[in-house]
Design a protein around this motif. Structure first.
Motif, PDB file in Angstrom:
ATOM      1  N   THR A  50       0.670  -0.685  -0.132  1.00 56.64           N
ATOM      2  CA  THR A  50      -0.168   0.204   0.082  1.00 56.64           C
ATOM      3  C   THR A  50       0.926   1.245   0.186  1.00 56.64           C
ATOM      4  OG1 THR A  50      -1.918  -0.982   1.056  1.00 56.64           O
ATOM      5  CG2 THR A  50      -2.203   1.091   1.268  1.00 56.64           C
ATOM      6  N   ALA A  51       1.924   1.502   0.976  1.00 51.85           N
ATOM      7  CA  ALA A  51       2.496   2.418   0.784  1.00 51.85           C
ATOM      8  C   ALA A  51       3.066   2.844  -0.259  1.00 51.85           C
ATOM      9  CB  ALA A  51       3.622   2.235   2.216  1.00 51.85           C
ATOM     10  N   GLY A  52       3.685   1.878  -0.803  1.00 51.23           N
ATOM     11  CA  GLY A  52       4.439   1.749  -2.027  1.00 51.23           C
ATOM     12  C   GLY A  52       3.393   2.021  -3.632  1.00 51.23           C
ATOM     13  N   GLY A  53       2.281   2.079  -3.327  1.00 48.29           N
ATOM     14  CA  GLY A  53       1.414   2.022  -4.379  1.00 48.29           C
ATOM     15  C   GLY A  53       0.952   3.704  -4.256  1.00 48.29           C
ATOM     16  N   ILE A  54       1.079   4.431  -2.804  1.00 51.57           N
ATOM     17  CA  ILE A  54       0.621   6.084  -2.458  1.00 51.57           C
ATOM     18  C   ILE A  54       1.777   6.236  -3.081  1.00 51.57           C
ATOM     19  CG2 ILE A  54       0.025   7.402  -0.829  1.00 51.57           C
ATOM     20  CD1 ILE A  54      -1.631   5.060   0.682  1.00 51.57           C
ATOM     21  N   ALA A  55       2.860   5.537  -2.913  1.00 48.12           N
ATOM     22  CA  ALA A  55       4.432   6.753  -3.487  1.00 48.12           C
ATOM     23  C   ALA A  55       4.658   7.053  -4.662  1.00 48.12           C
ATOM     24  CB  ALA A  55       5.622   5.970  -2.830  1.00 48.12           C
ATOM     25  N   VAL A  56       4.162   5.998  -5.162  1.00 50.10           N
ATOM     26  CA  VAL A  56       3.469   5.711  -7.210  1.00 50.10           C
ATOM     27  C   VAL A  56       2.944   6.814  -7.272  1.00 50.10           C
ATOM     28  CG1 VAL A  56       3.676   5.324  -9.182  1.00 50.10           C
ATOM     29  CG2 VAL A  56       5.081   3.566  -7.139  1.00 50.10           C
ATOM     30  N   PHE A  57       2.350   7.056  -6.953  1.00 50.68           N
ATOM     31  CA  PHE A  57       1.165   7.612  -7.368  1.00 50.68           C
ATOM     32  C   PHE A  57       1.076   9.357  -6.774  1.00 50.68           C
ATOM     33  CE2 PHE A  57      -3.526   9.934  -6.162  1.00 50.68           C
ATOM     34  CZ  PHE A  57      -4.424   9.393  -6.678  1.00 50.68           C
ATOM     35  N   VAL A  58       2.190   9.450  -5.362  1.00 49.75           N
ATOM     36  CA  VAL A  58       2.355  10.825  -4.865  1.00 49.75           C
ATOM     37  C   VAL A  58       3.594  11.284  -5.803  1.00 49.75           C
ATOM     38  CG1 VAL A  58       3.259  12.089  -3.160  1.00 49.75           C
ATOM     39  CG2 VAL A  58       1.382  10.698  -2.664  1.00 49.75           C
ATOM     40  N   SER A  59       4.032  10.569  -6.349  1.00 48.08           N
ATOM     41  CA  SER A  59       5.650  10.804  -7.556  1.00 48.08           C
ATOM     42  C   SER A  59       4.686  11.238  -8.713  1.00 48.08           C
ATOM     43  CB  SER A  59       6.248   9.940  -7.793  1.00 48.08           C
ATOM     44  OG  SER A  59       5.725   8.734  -8.134  1.00 48.08           O
ATOM     45  N   GLY A  60       4.053  11.198  -9.256  1.00 50.71           N
ATOM     46  CA  GLY A  60       3.398  10.905 -10.491  1.00 50.71           C
ATOM     47  C   GLY A  60       2.231  12.382  -9.818  1.00 50.71           C
ATOM     48  N   PHE A  61       1.452  12.712  -9.315  1.00 50.05           N
ATOM     49  CA  PHE A  61       0.515  13.554  -9.191  1.00 50.05           C
ATOM     50  C   PHE A  61       1.723  14.652  -9.288  1.00 50.05           C
ATOM     51  CE2 PHE A  61      -3.432  13.682  -8.933  1.00 50.05           C
ATOM     52  CZ  PHE A  61      -4.167  14.541  -8.963  1.00 50.05           C
ATOM     53  N   VAL A  62       2.997  14.649  -8.089  1.00 46.18           N
ATOM     54  CA  VAL A  62       3.265  15.971  -7.898  1.00 46.18           C
ATOM     55  C   VAL A  62       4.473  16.357  -9.255  1.00 46.18           C
ATOM     56  CG1 VAL A  62       6.276  16.776  -6.620  1.00 46.18           C
ATOM     57  CG2 VAL A  62       3.915  15.343  -4.952  1.00 46.18           C
ATOM     58  N   VAL A  63       4.978  15.318 -10.122  1.00 46.85           N
ATOM     59  CA  VAL A  63       5.910  16.249 -10.801  1.00 46.85           C
ATOM     60  C   VAL A  63       4.389  16.732 -12.064  1.00 46.85           C
ATOM     61  CG1 VAL A  63       6.739  14.718 -13.099  1.00 46.85           C
ATOM     62  CG2 VAL A  63       6.962  14.217 -11.009  1.00 46.85           C
ATOM     63  N   ALA A  64       3.023  15.838 -11.440  1.00 49.63           N
ATOM     64  CA  ALA A  64       2.306  16.704 -12.773  1.00 49.63           C
ATOM     65  C   ALA A  64       2.133  18.017 -12.520  1.00 49.63           C
ATOM     66  CB  ALA A  64       1.164  15.701 -13.577  1.00 49.63           C
ATOM     67  N   SER A  65       1.857  18.264 -11.490  1.00 47.27           N
ATOM     68  CA  SER A  65       1.383  19.065 -10.798  1.00 47.27           C
ATOM     69  C   SER A  65       2.580  20.655 -10.671  1.00 47.27           C
ATOM     70  CB  SER A  65       1.006  19.556  -9.560  1.00 47.27           C
ATOM     71  OG  SER A  65      -0.294  18.244  -9.490  1.00 47.27           O
ATOM     72  N   GLY A  66       3.881  19.975 -10.749  1.00 50.05           N
ATOM     73  CA  GLY A  66       5.153  20.521 -11.288  1.00 50.05           C
ATOM     74  C   GLY A  66       5.540  21.246 -12.843  1.00 50.05           C
ATOM     75  N   PHE A  67       4.941  20.268 -12.940  1.00 54.07           N
ATOM     76  CA  PHE A  67       4.852  20.273 -14.832  1.00 54.07           C
ATOM     77  C   PHE A  67       4.327  22.047 -15.608  1.00 54.07           C
ATOM     78  CE2 PHE A  67       8.799  17.701 -14.766  1.00 54.07           C
ATOM     79  CZ  PHE A  67       9.718  18.031 -16.259  1.00 54.07           C
ATOM     80  N   ALA A  68       2.728  21.312 -14.613  1.00 56.20           N
ATOM     81  CA  ALA A  68       1.824  22.533 -14.818  1.00 56.20           C
ATOM     82  C   ALA A  68       1.730  23.903 -14.943  1.00 56.20           C
ATOM     83  CB  ALA A  68       0.614  21.579 -14.748  1.00 56.20           C
ATOM     84  N   TYR A  69       2.710  23.473 -13.992  1.00 57.61           N
ATOM     85  CA  TYR A  69       2.819  25.134 -12.982  1.00 57.61           C
ATOM     86  C   TYR A  69       3.831  25.640 -14.263  1.00 57.61           C
ATOM     87  CZ  TYR A  69       4.047  28.950 -10.037  1.00 57.61           C
ATOM     88  OH  TYR A  69       4.892  29.991  -9.770  1.00 57.61           O
ATOM     89  N   ALA A  70       5.110  24.511 -14.888  1.00 56.09           N
ATOM     90  CA  ALA A  70       6.070  25.798 -15.443  1.00 56.09           C
ATOM     91  C   ALA A  70       5.365  25.763 -16.441  1.00 56.09           C
ATOM     92  CB  ALA A  70       7.255  24.407 -15.100  1.00 56.09           C
ATOM     93  N   VAL A  71       4.761  25.208 -17.262  1.00 58.09           N
ATOM     94  CA  VAL A  71       4.356  25.264 -18.568  1.00 58.09           C
ATOM     95  C   VAL A  71       3.614  26.589 -18.362  1.00 58.09           C
ATOM     96  CG1 VAL A  71       3.015  24.887 -20.776  1.00 58.09           C
ATOM     97  CG2 VAL A  71       4.183  22.923 -19.272  1.00 58.09           C
ATOM     98  N   ALA A  72       2.764  26.991 -17.053  1.00 58.96           N
ATOM     99  CA  ALA A  72       2.050  28.103 -17.566  1.00 58.96           C
ATOM    100  C   ALA A  72       2.926  28.906 -16.865  1.00 58.96           C
ATOM    101  CB  ALA A  72       1.180  27.968 -15.873  1.00 58.96           C
ATOM    102  N   ARG A  73       3.984  29.192 -16.398  1.00 62.80           N
ATOM    103  CA  ARG A  73       4.942  29.987 -16.026  1.00 62.80           C
ATOM    104  C   ARG A  73       5.862  30.811 -16.716  1.00 62.80           C
ATOM    105  NH1 ARG A  73       7.314  32.258 -11.476  1.00 62.80           N
ATOM    106  NH2 ARG A  73       7.822  33.165 -12.205  1.00 62.80           N
ATOM    107  N   ARG A  74       6.061  29.885 -17.979  1.00 60.88           N
ATOM    108  CA  ARG A  74       6.781  29.113 -19.819  1.00 60.88           C
ATOM    109  C   ARG A  74       5.936  29.985 -20.681  1.00 60.88           C
ATOM    110  NH1 ARG A  74      10.415  24.388 -18.140  1.00 60.88           N
ATOM    111  NH2 ARG A  74      10.723  24.944 -20.950  1.00 60.88           N
ATOM    112  N   ARG A  75       4.792  29.951 -20.343  1.00 55.31           N
ATOM    113  CA  ARG A  75       3.937  30.391 -21.937  1.00 55.31           C
ATOM    114  C   ARG A  75       4.392  30.915 -22.684  1.00 55.31           C
ATOM    115  NH1 ARG A  75      -1.975  31.224 -20.504  1.00 55.31           N
ATOM    116  NH2 ARG A  75      -0.950  33.048 -19.262  1.00 55.31           N
ATOM    117  N   ARG A  76       5.245  32.204 -22.493  1.00 55.50           N
ATOM    118  CA  ARG A  76       5.499  33.306 -23.835  1.00 55.50           C
ATOM    119  C   ARG A  76       7.060  32.439 -23.952  1.00 55.50           C
ATOM    120  NH1 ARG A  76       7.249  38.757 -22.673  1.00 55.50           N
ATOM    121  NH2 ARG A  76       7.028  39.018 -24.515  1.00 55.50           N
TER     122      ARG A  76
END
Length: 281
Positions: A50-76
């Motif tokens: 269970t802990a491993g599954g949550i860890a994979v879920f968290v890592s993918g989610f954080v990466v997705a949120s981080g890159f969504a923020y980066a793309v929004a900041r780097r739109r120009r």
């Protein structure tokens, strides 16, 4: 009962009928607490899974949120690349390459830290009664290989939505100075968010109504919580405005006004920033 002990450096004689020879892991069955240890190790494997599954879920989610923020900041910046001749595929490969690079760095760091951290974690499991006294970390590289492959897949998968959005950046966006995001969400995002929310509520509440004892099983509540987090993350741009107004109302002065209006103007960046926090809570 045990009637004889044969030392490892002695040759084992021919065994008469009715004599059982046990070596290695089979010796554990002679322990009076073997049944209890078997139950404990099953609980340990379930807990770690269970802990491993949550860890994979968290890592993918954080990466997705981080890159969504980066793309929004780097739109120009991305729009300038499009204006000088970059194709949507090249922009997408640029963002995916950054995700792969982040994943490689994280996997290398995790590979070096994995074994020492696992030893400490095993000690904590044994000391607190979560694992049998003989529980140890296996001396194998298979978990590291699986972790590296999973980490890379999680990083690339997390960066994929942001890369797709980056490829849709229009060259004319380079002429815009405004950081105000477009209002509203696409219809597909509304459908996905509401469907995920309905699925989460079903997974969480149906066991309570049908079989209350099943509500305590990890196979029931862990996926429900994950679906709930995904639903709120998908619907976050639509929820950011009302939440910013309600939570920002007590803030007085210039700082409070600036914080509230910035959250309302840049809804995508605010949602991307809030998603990892929501997941952690």
């Amino acid at each position: 009962r045990v009637d004889a002990l044969i030392l490892p450096d002695k040759r084992v004689p021919a065994l008469p009928a009715g004599v059982d020879l046990r070596t290695g892991r089979d010796l554990r069955a002679l322990d009076p607490d073997a049944a209890r240890d078997a139950e404990t190790i099953v609980a340990t494997i379930a807990f770690l899974g269970t802990a491993g599954g949550i860890a994979v879920f968290v890592s993918g989610f954080v990466v997705a949120s981080g890159f969504a923020y980066a793309v929004a900041r780097r739109r120009r910046e991305l729009a300038l690349l499009r204006a000088v001749g970059a194709t949507p595929g090249q922009v997408r490969r640029l963002v995916l390459g950054e995700g792969l690079l982040v994943g490689l760095v994280a996997c290398v760091a995790g590979s070096f830290a994995g074994r020492p951290v696992a030893e400490v974690f095993a000690d904590l499991l044994r000391d607190n009664g979560f694992a049998p006294d003989w529980f140890t970390v296996p001396d194998t590289r298979v978990p590291l290989v699986l972790a590296v492959l999973t980490g890379l897949a999680s990083a690339v998968g997390g960066a994929l939505p942001a890369a797709w959005r980056a490829g849709r950046t229009r060259p004319v966006a380079a002429l815009r100075e405004s950081t105000v995001d477009a209002r509203g969400m696409p219809l597909l995002r509304w459908v996905c968010g509401l469907a995920t929310l309905a699925g989460a509520l079903y997974v969480l509440w149906w066991p309570v109504l049908a079989e209350p004892a099943a509500a305590l099983k990890r196979k029931g509540y862990v996926p429900g919580v994950m679906l709930l987090v995904v639903a709120f993350a998908v619907l976050a741009p639509a929820l950011t405005g009302p939440a910013a107004r309600v939570l920002g109302w007590p803030l007085r002065g210039v700082t409070g006004l600036l914080t509230r209006e910035t959250a309302l103007a840049a809804t995508r960046r605010t949602a991307a920033t809030a998603a990892p926090v929501l997941l952690t809570v």
